[in-house]
Design a protein around this motif. Structure first.
Motif, PDB file in Angstrom:
ATOM      1  N   TRP A   1       1.327  -1.003   0.371  1.00 10.51           N
ATOM      2  CA  TRP A   1       0.059  -0.127  -0.255  1.00 10.51           C
ATOM      3  C   TRP A   1       0.844   1.970  -0.136  1.00 10.51           C
ATOM      4  CZ3 TRP A   1      -5.055  -0.674   3.406  1.00 10.51           C
ATOM      5  CH2 TRP A   1      -5.465  -1.106   3.247  1.00 10.51           C
ATOM      6  N   LYS A   2       2.210   1.451   0.473  1.00  8.10           N
ATOM      7  CA  LYS A   2       3.003   2.857   0.654  1.00  8.10           C
ATOM      8  C   LYS A   2       2.655   2.801   1.608  1.00  8.10           C
ATOM      9  CE  LYS A   2       4.888   1.335  -3.907  1.00  8.10           C
ATOM     10  NZ  LYS A   2       4.957   2.106  -5.170  1.00  8.10           N
ATOM     11  N   MET A   3       2.461   4.498   1.272  1.00  7.88           N
ATOM     12  CA  MET A   3       1.918   5.354   1.926  1.00  7.88           C
ATOM     13  C   MET A   3       0.443   5.733   1.692  1.00  7.88           C
ATOM     14  SD  MET A   3       4.166   8.526   3.900  1.00  7.88           S
ATOM     15  CE  MET A   3       3.127  10.038   2.367  1.00  7.88           C
TER      16      MET A   3
ATOM     17  N   GLY B   1      14.041  -3.143   1.482  1.00  8.87           N
ATOM     18  CA  GLY B   1      14.944  -2.986   0.658  1.00  8.87           C
ATOM     19  C   GLY B   1      13.767  -2.489  -0.284  1.00  8.87           C
ATOM     20  N   HIS B   2      12.967  -2.096  -0.091  1.00 11.12           N
ATOM     21  CA  HIS B   2      12.150  -1.055  -2.105  1.00 11.12           C
ATOM     22  C   HIS B   2      12.542  -0.234  -2.596  1.00 11.12           C
ATOM     23  CE1 HIS B   2       8.936   0.063  -4.130  1.00 11.12           C
ATOM     24  NE2 HIS B   2       8.161  -0.687  -4.037  1.00 11.12           N
ATOM     25  N   SER B   3      12.506  -0.647  -3.567  1.00  6.54           N
ATOM     26  CA  SER B   3      13.655   0.741  -3.957  1.00  6.54           C
ATOM     27  C   SER B   3      13.288   2.305  -3.796  1.00  6.54           C
ATOM     28  CB  SER B   3      13.226   0.930  -5.679  1.00  6.54           C
ATOM     29  OG  SER B   3      11.872   1.281  -6.378  1.00  6.54           O
TER      30      SER B   3
ATOM     31  N   ILE C   1       8.239   0.982 -11.571  1.00  6.70           N
ATOM     32  CA  ILE C   1       7.117   0.862 -10.513  1.00  6.70           C
ATOM     33  C   ILE C   1       6.518   2.304 -10.814  1.00  6.70           C
ATOM     34  CG2 ILE C   1       6.926   1.585  -7.854  1.00  6.70           C
ATOM     35  CD1 ILE C   1       9.339  -0.124  -7.699  1.00  6.70           C
ATOM     36  N   GLY C   2       5.399   2.319 -10.544  1.00 12.48           N
ATOM     37  CA  GLY C   2       4.113   3.532 -10.953  1.00 12.48           C
ATOM     38  C   GLY C   2       4.292   4.029 -11.793  1.00 12.48           C
ATOM     39  N   THR C   3       4.720   3.278 -13.415  1.00 12.84           N
ATOM     40  CA  THR C   3       4.941   4.103 -14.251  1.00 12.84           C
ATOM     41  C   THR C   3       3.803   4.157 -15.088  1.00 12.84           C
ATOM     42  OG1 THR C   3       6.213   2.408 -15.133  1.00 12.84           O
ATOM     43  CG2 THR C   3       7.622   4.808 -13.932  1.00 12.84           C
TER      44      THR C   3
ATOM     45  N   GLY D   1       5.778  -3.901 -10.253  1.00 17.13           N
ATOM     46  CA  GLY D   1       6.030  -3.068 -11.134  1.00 17.13           C
ATOM     47  C   GLY D   1       4.924  -2.601 -12.422  1.00 17.13           C
ATOM     48  N   SER D   2       4.372  -2.337 -11.838  1.00 20.61           N
ATOM     49  CA  SER D   2       2.633  -1.678 -12.837  1.00 20.61           C
ATOM     50  C   SER D   2       2.141  -3.492 -13.318  1.00 20.61           C
ATOM     51  CB  SER D   2       3.225  -0.943 -13.976  1.00 20.61           C
ATOM     52  OG  SER D   2       4.010   0.004 -13.845  1.00 20.61           O
ATOM     53  N   VAL D   3       2.407  -4.290 -12.289  1.00 20.20           N
ATOM     54  CA  VAL D   3       0.714  -5.054 -12.230  1.00 20.20           C
ATOM     55  C   VAL D   3      -0.237  -4.739 -11.860  1.00 20.20           C
ATOM     56  CG1 VAL D   3       0.296  -7.748 -11.382  1.00 20.20           C
ATOM     57  CG2 VAL D   3       2.780  -6.483 -11.759  1.00 20.20           C
TER      58      VAL D   3
HETATM   59  P1  13P Z   1       3.054  -0.397  -8.948  1.00 24.04           P
HETATM   60  O1  13P Z   1       2.536  -1.627  -8.890  1.00 24.04           O
HETATM   61  O2  13P Z   1       2.520   0.938  -8.511  1.00 24.04           O
HETATM   62  O3  13P Z   1       3.782  -0.235  -9.520  1.00 24.04           O
HETATM   63  O4  13P Z   1       4.341  -0.338  -7.555  1.00 24.04           O
HETATM   64  C1  13P Z   1       5.045  -1.835  -7.397  1.00 24.04           C
HETATM   65  C2  13P Z   1       6.025  -1.161  -6.340  1.00 24.04           C
HETATM   66  O5  13P Z   1       6.323  -0.658  -6.031  1.00 24.04           O
HETATM   67  C3  13P Z   1       5.049  -2.278  -5.298  1.00 24.04           C
HETATM   68  O6  13P Z   1       6.517  -2.967  -4.201  1.00 24.04           O
END
Ligand code: 13P
Length: 248
Positions: free
Chosen positions: A10-12, A91-93, A169-171, A209-211
């Protein structure tokens, strides 16, 4: 033999209401053989552990490599275990880039968490400029090596690797199934050569990554993709349920 594992990071983001909504959707679902882990922001962990059924794992998104003490703002392993959280993403980017966590720090965190009883989703992956410079495996191996040198062979049983190319990621720019498969297969070869064949055969490697609900089907069919780590789409109940059902 490797149990497919889908993580929602979920991140923040999120709220108590979202914990209620997503737990309702997941608790009611049938996901066959797929293991599910949901990583919510730290303050929501106790509520998540209470609301998600016990077969769904709950994960922190980071934790300290120190046992306890004067580290204002940090979260330690013992407190996570005290509230029955048994997973942590390390270790998340975003931790590596924004919070300047080095390979060495990530290796130490993974080791400390595992030695103290947590299961770890350890993230690795290259940036766009590194891929364009054909340095993908060099970067991934450097990150892996920092983890490997801290772990015994047996401790790998509690590690899930998440290959997350930073450019995806998120792109909305997902790696093609072939691109992901190629790196996953190289990671497995590296594990065989540098840890053991058993660890290579048994360690699960997630792609992140954008799944989303549309691309998960083709990605899951790749032989070395053993799960997903999902960001944005894990905040939408219907999409995340679809991703968790990708093996049915
Ligand atoms: P997105 O699925 O939003 O690209 O994020 C991937 C991610 O960083 C999961 O840890």
């Amino acid at each position: 033999m490797r149990k497919f594992i889908v993580g929602g990071n979920w991140k923040m983001n999120g709220s108590k209401a979202l914990v209620n909504e997503i737990s309702g959707a997941l608790n009611a679902g049938d996901f066959g053989p797929v293991e599910i882990v949901v990583a919510v922001p730290a303050p929501l962990l106790p509520l998540a552990r209470e609301k998600f059924k016990s077969t769904i794992g709950v994960s922190a998104q980071n934790c300290s490599q120190e046992k306890s003490g004067a580290f204002t703002g940090e979260v330690n392993v013992d407190i996570l275990k005290d509230i029955n959280v048994d997973w942590v993403i390390l270790g998340h980017s975003e931790r590596r880039e924004i919070f300047k966590e080095s390979d060495e720090v990530v290796g130490k965190k993974v080791s400390f968490a595992i030695k103290n009883g947590l299961k770890v989703i350890a993230c690795i992956g290259e940036k766009l400029n590194e891929r364009e410079a054909n340095q993908t495996m060099q970067v991934v191996i450097r990150q892996l090596e920092a983890i490997r040198k801290e772990l015994s062979e047996a401790e790998w049983a509690n590690v899930v690797l998440a290959y997350e190319p930073v450019w995806a990621i998120g792109t909305g720019k997902v790696a093609t199934p072939q691109q992901a498969q190629e790196v996953h297969s190289e990671i497995r070869k590296w594990l065989a050569a540098n840890v053991s064949q058993k660890v290579a055969d048994e360690t699960r490697i997630q792609y992140g990554g954008s799944v989303n609900a549309k691309n998960c089907g083709e990605l899951q069919s790749q032989p070395d993709i053993d799960g997903f780590l999902v960001g944005g789409a894990s905040l939408k109940a219907a999409d995340f349920v679809t991703i968790c059902r990708c093996k049915l």
